[in-house]
Design a protein around this motif. Structure first.
Motif, short mmCIF file in Angstrom:
data_model
loop_
_atom_site.label_atom_id
_atom_site.label_comp_id
_atom_site.label_asym_id
_atom_site.label_seq_id
_atom_site.Cartn_x
_atom_site.Cartn_y
_atom_site.Cartn_z
N LYS A 181 -15.06 4.87 24.73
CA LYS A 181 -15.70 4.69 26.04
C LYS A 181 -15.08 5.62 27.10
N GLY A 182 -13.81 5.96 26.90
CA GLY A 182 -13.12 6.84 27.86
C GLY A 182 -13.63 8.26 27.72
N ALA A 183 -13.74 8.98 28.86
CA ALA A 183 -14.26 10.34 28.78
C ALA A 183 -13.79 11.22 29.93
N VAL A 184 -13.76 12.51 29.62
CA VAL A 184 -13.61 13.53 30.66
C VAL A 184 -15.00 14.15 30.78
N PHE A 185 -15.49 14.31 32.01
CA PHE A 185 -16.85 14.84 32.17
C PHE A 185 -16.90 15.86 33.31
N LEU A 186 -17.99 16.61 33.34
CA LEU A 186 -18.22 17.57 34.42
C LEU A 186 -19.43 17.12 35.23
N ILE A 187 -19.36 17.35 36.55
CA ILE A 187 -20.54 17.15 37.41
C ILE A 187 -20.84 18.51 38.03
N ASP A 188 -22.10 18.90 38.01
CA ASP A 188 -22.51 20.16 38.61
C ASP A 188 -22.71 19.95 40.11
N SER A 189 -21.92 20.67 40.92
CA SER A 189 -22.05 20.50 42.38
C SER A 189 -23.28 21.23 42.91
N GLY A 190 -23.83 22.13 42.08
CA GLY A 190 -25.00 22.89 42.53
C GLY A 190 -24.67 24.03 43.46
N ILE A 191 -23.37 24.26 43.67
CA ILE A 191 -22.94 25.33 44.59
C ILE A 191 -22.04 26.28 43.80
N VAL A 192 -22.22 27.58 44.01
CA VAL A 192 -21.32 28.53 43.35
C VAL A 192 -20.03 28.62 44.15
N LYS A 243 -5.68 8.62 39.11
CA LYS A 243 -6.12 7.99 40.36
C LYS A 243 -5.26 8.49 41.52
N LYS A 244 -3.93 8.51 41.32
CA LYS A 244 -3.02 9.00 42.38
C LYS A 244 -3.33 10.46 42.70
N LEU A 245 -3.58 11.25 41.64
CA LEU A 245 -3.88 12.68 41.83
C LEU A 245 -5.19 12.85 42.60
N SER A 246 -6.19 12.06 42.26
CA SER A 246 -7.49 12.12 42.92
C SER A 246 -7.36 11.82 44.42
N LYS A 247 -6.53 10.82 44.74
CA LYS A 247 -6.28 10.47 46.16
C LYS A 247 -5.63 11.61 46.92
N VAL A 248 -4.60 12.21 46.29
CA VAL A 248 -3.86 13.30 46.95
C VAL A 248 -4.79 14.49 47.21
N VAL A 249 -5.65 14.78 46.22
CA VAL A 249 -6.57 15.92 46.39
C VAL A 249 -7.55 15.65 47.52
N LEU A 250 -8.07 14.42 47.59
CA LEU A 250 -9.02 14.09 48.65
C LEU A 250 -8.35 14.17 50.03
N SER A 251 -7.08 13.78 50.10
CA SER A 251 -6.38 13.82 51.39
C SER A 251 -5.97 15.23 51.80
N HIS A 252 -5.51 16.04 50.84
CA HIS A 252 -4.86 17.30 51.20
C HIS A 252 -5.60 18.57 50.77
N PHE A 253 -6.66 18.42 49.95
CA PHE A 253 -7.39 19.60 49.48
C PHE A 253 -8.87 19.50 49.87
N LYS A 254 -9.13 18.79 50.97
CA LYS A 254 -10.54 18.55 51.38
C LYS A 254 -11.39 19.81 51.46
N PRO A 255 -10.85 20.92 52.03
CA PRO A 255 -11.70 22.12 52.14
C PRO A 255 -12.18 22.65 50.79
N MET A 256 -11.46 22.29 49.71
CA MET A 256 -11.85 22.77 48.38
C MET A 256 -12.90 21.87 47.74
N ILE A 257 -13.19 20.72 48.38
CA ILE A 257 -14.19 19.79 47.82
C ILE A 257 -15.48 19.93 48.63
N PRO A 258 -16.61 20.28 47.97
CA PRO A 258 -17.87 20.37 48.72
C PRO A 258 -18.13 19.07 49.49
N GLU A 259 -18.57 19.22 50.73
CA GLU A 259 -18.65 18.09 51.66
C GLU A 259 -19.45 16.90 51.13
N GLN A 260 -20.56 17.20 50.44
CA GLN A 260 -21.40 16.08 49.98
C GLN A 260 -20.73 15.27 48.88
#
Length: 312
Positions: A181-192, A243-260
């Motif tokens: 049931k566990g998986a690593v997956f990709l989501i297409d952001s639709g942005i290059v 989960k901890k890594l995901s939180k840190v990225v959202l807090s400190h790497f926001k410009p690298m994450i597409p806004e939507q």
């Protein structure tokens, strides 16, 4: 002419961190691939690729002049093939963080490097580092600054464990469980995504003392733990650290994450249905997801197409 196939890659852990000596883990992703070809009736894409290869060939010829001790190429054959319309026929999406330029660099080295290090010989640490340095110099043509890891992964078609800048080794990863049931997956952001501006942004952030501290005490710490957990098959600890890594990225790497994606990134952390992280340099392209229950993640992210890359 049809060369061997070179595959895309996914850096599971270590994006940005490896610039500052964190651990990293990169795996080949055989869904996308590319090969060097010559065609009688080239398409628009093939013509564009051929023009790019022509510029790359000039760059390689200069690289050989500047660093003759590092690498040499059969430039006569290379220039003649480019003149015949050679192009890189690839299904690897560009600007998506899955190593499109890495596969091309690997293909060019494989075909034209003289005295090349081959996959079949005993790959000592010295040979791996030499290959990484060669690839880093070759790939700099595309990104301005490259670690050389993407082409290395594509060339060897093996998972690579990065212990530090000067310590890399091929590694085994736990075998997939296709009914897991566990998986690593990709989501297409639709942005290059463009790699160079994102890396520049990161280098600028490094000048800030607070950012540097956070990188060492949190980002690199969690990245290193995730790599160890993944390799040892410790799923419980892996998800806690992701989960901890995901939180840190959202807090400190926001410009690298597409806004939507800011909101669904947070939703994953709140619900524990999935955790998102950057795939490559971010800014667009793919986003990498980890989930303990792929059905839950699909339901939670039903507006997006999920591409499973690894199951456990």
């Amino acid at each position: 002419m049809k060369g061997p196939l070179f595959y895309s890659k996914i850096l599971l852990f270590g994006e940005y961190g490896i610039i500052e000596d964190s651990k990293g883990l990169s795996i080949p992703y055989n869904f996308y691939k590319g090969t060097l070809k010559v065609s009688e009736n080239p398409s628009k894409e093939a013509i564009k690729s051929n023009e790019s290869l022509s510029r790359f060939a000039s760059y390689l010829s200069q690289l050989q002049k500047d660093k003759p001790e590092l690498v040499s190429f059969d430039l006569v054959a290379l220039k003649s093939d480019v003149a015949s319309g050679m192009y890189f026929d690839s299904s690897i999406p560009q600007g998506y963080g899955v190593g499109s330029s890495g596969a091309l660099v690997a293909a060019m080295y494989d075909k034209y490097a003289t005295d090349k290090i081959t996959v079949l010989e005993n790959l000592t640490r010295e040979k791996l580092l030499k290959l990484k340095t060669i690839f880093s110099n070759m790939e700099s043509f595309f990104h301005g600054k490259s670690s050389g890891l993407d082409p290395l992964n594509s060339y060897l078609s093996l998972p690579i464990l990065i212990n530090s800048k000067d310590n890399i080794e091929p590694t085994g990863i736990p075998s997939q469980s296709l009914d897991g049931k566990g998986a690593v997956f990709l989501i297409d952001s639709g942005i290059v995504g463009e790699t160079a501006p994102m890396v520049t942004l990161f280098m600028e952030s490094l000048k800030d003392n607070g950012f540097r501290k956070m990188l060492k005490s949190q980002f690199i710490k969690y990245t290193d733990s995730c790599v160890d957990d993944f390799l040892h098959g410790d799923v419980k600890s892996l998800f806690a650290n992701t989960k901890k890594l995901s939180k840190v990225v959202l807090s400190h790497f926001k410009p690298m994450i597409p806004e939507q994606f800011h909101q669904i990134w947070q939703k994953g952390i709140d619900t524990n249905d999935y955790y998102l992280k950057l795939c490559g340099s971010g800014g667009g392209g793919y986003i990498l997801g980890f989930t303990q229950d792929i059905d839950k993640a699909k339901e939670s992210l039903k507006d997006y197409k999920l591409e499973v890359v690894y199951q456990f």
